[in-house]
Design a protein around this motif. Structure first.
Motif, PDB file in Angstrom:
ATOM      1  N   ALA A  89       0.864  -1.187  -0.024  1.00  6.50           N
ATOM      2  CA  ALA A  89       0.127   0.114  -0.049  1.00  6.50           C
ATOM      3  C   ALA A  89       0.673   1.365  -0.013  1.00  6.50           C
ATOM      4  N   ASP A  90       1.960   1.223   0.594  1.00  9.21           N
ATOM      5  CA  ASP A  90       2.893   2.365   0.874  1.00  9.21           C
ATOM      6  C   ASP A  90       3.562   2.533  -0.601  1.00  9.21           C
ATOM      7  N   ARG A  91       4.181   1.643  -1.093  1.00  7.15           N
ATOM      8  CA  ARG A  91       4.632   1.722  -2.586  1.00  7.15           C
ATOM      9  C   ARG A  91       3.696   2.120  -3.645  1.00  7.15           C
ATOM     10  N   TYR A  92       2.302   1.448  -3.451  1.00 11.20           N
ATOM     11  CA  TYR A  92       1.234   2.245  -4.261  1.00 11.20           C
ATOM     12  C   TYR A  92       0.976   3.468  -4.185  1.00 11.20           C
ATOM     13  N   TRP A  93       1.067   4.029  -3.061  1.00 12.70           N
ATOM     14  CA  TRP A  93       0.721   5.563  -2.679  1.00 12.70           C
ATOM     15  C   TRP A  93       1.804   6.196  -3.339  1.00 12.70           C
ATOM     16  N   ARG A  94       2.956   5.801  -3.291  1.00 10.63           N
ATOM     17  CA  ARG A  94       4.088   6.699  -3.954  1.00 10.63           C
ATOM     18  C   ARG A  94       4.269   6.697  -5.312  1.00 10.63           C
ATOM     19  N   PHE A  95       3.850   5.305  -5.783  1.00  8.74           N
ATOM     20  CA  PHE A  95       3.820   5.330  -7.435  1.00  8.74           C
ATOM     21  C   PHE A  95       2.430   6.422  -7.844  1.00  8.74           C
ATOM     22  N   PHE A  96       1.483   6.195  -7.074  1.00 13.56           N
ATOM     23  CA  PHE A  96       0.493   7.032  -7.350  1.00 13.56           C
ATOM     24  C   PHE A  96       0.724   8.564  -7.352  1.00 13.56           C
ATOM     25  N   CYS A  97       1.452   9.009  -6.231  1.00 16.42           N
ATOM     26  CA  CYS A  97       1.989  10.385  -6.242  1.00 16.42           C
ATOM     27  C   CYS A  97       2.949  10.745  -7.367  1.00 16.42           C
ATOM     28  N   HIS A  98       3.564   9.955  -7.493  1.00 20.87           N
ATOM     29  CA  HIS A  98       4.698  10.381  -8.638  1.00 20.87           C
ATOM     30  C   HIS A  98       3.914  10.232 -10.206  1.00 20.87           C
ATOM     31  N   GLU A  99       3.074   9.301 -10.336  1.00 17.43           N
ATOM     32  CA  GLU A  99       2.235   9.298 -11.562  1.00 17.43           C
ATOM     33  C   GLU A  99       1.507  10.608 -11.619  1.00 17.43           C
ATOM     34  N   TRP A 100       0.696  10.867 -10.545  1.00 12.51           N
ATOM     35  CA  TRP A 100      -0.328  11.841 -10.755  1.00 12.51           C
ATOM     36  C   TRP A 100       0.212  13.051  -9.739  1.00 12.51           C
ATOM     37  N   PRO A 101       0.812  13.766  -9.835  1.00 14.73           N
ATOM     38  CA  PRO A 101       1.517  14.609  -8.902  1.00 14.73           C
ATOM     39  C   PRO A 101       0.354  15.825  -8.560  1.00 14.73           C
ATOM     40  N   LEU A 102      -0.545  15.986  -9.452  1.00 14.15           N
ATOM     41  CA  LEU A 102      -1.446  16.899  -8.960  1.00 14.15           C
ATOM     42  C   LEU A 102      -2.240  16.519  -7.744  1.00 14.15           C
ATOM     43  N   TYR A 103      -2.774  15.152  -7.703  1.00 11.12           N
ATOM     44  CA  TYR A 103      -3.269  14.481  -6.558  1.00 11.12           C
ATOM     45  C   TYR A 103      -2.457  14.492  -5.455  1.00 11.12           C
ATOM     46  N   ALA A 104      -1.024  14.411  -5.687  1.00 13.10           N
ATOM     47  CA  ALA A 104      -0.373  14.402  -4.487  1.00 13.10           C
ATOM     48  C   ALA A 104      -0.372  15.704  -3.702  1.00 13.10           C
ATOM     49  N   VAL A 105      -0.306  16.652  -4.632  1.00 12.22           N
ATOM     50  CA  VAL A 105      -0.299  18.209  -3.890  1.00 12.22           C
ATOM     51  C   VAL A 105      -1.801  18.281  -3.268  1.00 12.22           C
ATOM     52  N   LEU A 106      -2.865  17.935  -3.802  1.00  8.29           N
ATOM     53  CA  LEU A 106      -4.234  17.990  -3.263  1.00  8.29           C
ATOM     54  C   LEU A 106      -4.402  17.245  -2.159  1.00  8.29           C
ATOM     55  N   ALA A 107      -3.560  16.291  -2.002  1.00  8.14           N
ATOM     56  CA  ALA A 107      -3.286  15.287  -0.638  1.00  8.14           C
ATOM     57  C   ALA A 107      -2.535  15.942   0.324  1.00  8.14           C
ATOM     58  N   GLY A 108      -1.935  16.996  -0.020  1.00  3.54           N
ATOM     59  CA  GLY A 108      -0.917  17.692   0.972  1.00  3.54           C
ATOM     60  C   GLY A 108       0.447  16.991   0.789  1.00  3.54           C
ATOM     61  N   GLU A 109       0.897  16.124  -0.055  1.00  2.00           N
ATOM     62  CA  GLU A 109       2.000  15.468  -0.239  1.00  2.00           C
ATOM     63  C   GLU A 109       2.976  16.237  -0.867  1.00  2.00           C
ATOM     64  N   ALA A 110       4.286  16.586  -0.478  1.00  2.00           N
ATOM     65  CA  ALA A 110       5.503  17.340  -1.333  1.00  2.00           C
ATOM     66  C   ALA A 110       5.784  16.477  -2.332  1.00  2.00           C
ATOM     67  N   THR A 111       5.966  17.252  -3.338  1.00  2.00           N
ATOM     68  CA  THR A 111       6.374  16.398  -4.568  1.00  2.00           C
ATOM     69  C   THR A 111       7.352  17.266  -5.653  1.00  2.00           C
ATOM     70  N   PRO A 112       8.499  16.608  -5.728  1.00  3.65           N
ATOM     71  CA  PRO A 112       9.449  17.541  -6.667  1.00  3.65           C
ATOM     72  C   PRO A 112       9.155  17.625  -8.160  1.00  3.65           C
ATOM     73  N   ASP A 113       8.018  17.174  -8.465  1.00  2.00           N
ATOM     74  CA  ASP A 113       7.700  17.139  -9.741  1.00  2.00           C
ATOM     75  C   ASP A 113       7.070  18.326 -10.414  1.00  2.00           C
ATOM     76  N   ALA A 114       7.555  18.895 -11.519  1.00  4.99           N
ATOM     77  CA  ALA A 114       7.222  20.319 -11.855  1.00  4.99           C
ATOM     78  C   ALA A 114       6.156  19.916 -12.910  1.00  4.99           C
ATOM     79  N   VAL A 115       5.865  18.735 -13.567  1.00  5.22           N
ATOM     80  CA  VAL A 115       4.914  18.491 -14.445  1.00  5.22           C
ATOM     81  C   VAL A 115       3.541  17.931 -13.553  1.00  5.22           C
ATOM     82  N   LEU A 116       2.318  18.615 -13.664  1.00  9.33           N
ATOM     83  CA  LEU A 116       1.355  17.928 -13.023  1.00  9.33           C
ATOM     84  C   LEU A 116       0.576  16.920 -13.662  1.00  9.33           C
TER      85      LEU A 116
END
Length: 70
Positions: free
Chosen positions: A14-41
């Motif tokens: 589950a943790d690896r899936y969440w990290r994968f999800f946040c990497h693949e869809w950075p906009l959702y990571a931002v909306l969930a309050g996760e920091a992301t180094p990705d410039a492309v949303l």
């Protein structure tokens, strides 16, 4: 108290899936309050979809292994 091996494997998956999800869809990571180094949303090229499909298949196979073998 030590977690049951199946529970620990599921929690790790589950943790690896969440990290994968946040990497693949950075906009959702931002909306969930996760920091992301990705410039492309948004990543929506055919290559992105192929990569996600492969990764999802691998994660699903791992989940099925946890369910079958504990």
């Amino acid at each position: 108290m030590t977690a049951h091996p199946r529970s620990a494997r599921l929690a790790d998956l589950a943790d690896r899936y969440w990290r994968f999800f946040c990497h693949e869809w950075p906009l959702y990571a931002v909306l969930a309050g996760e920091a992301t180094p990705d410039a492309v949303l948004f990543r929506e090229s055919p290559t992105d979809h192929d990569r996600r499909n492969r990764a999802a298949g691998e994660l699903l196979a791992e989940l099925e292994g946890i369910a079958e073998h504990g």
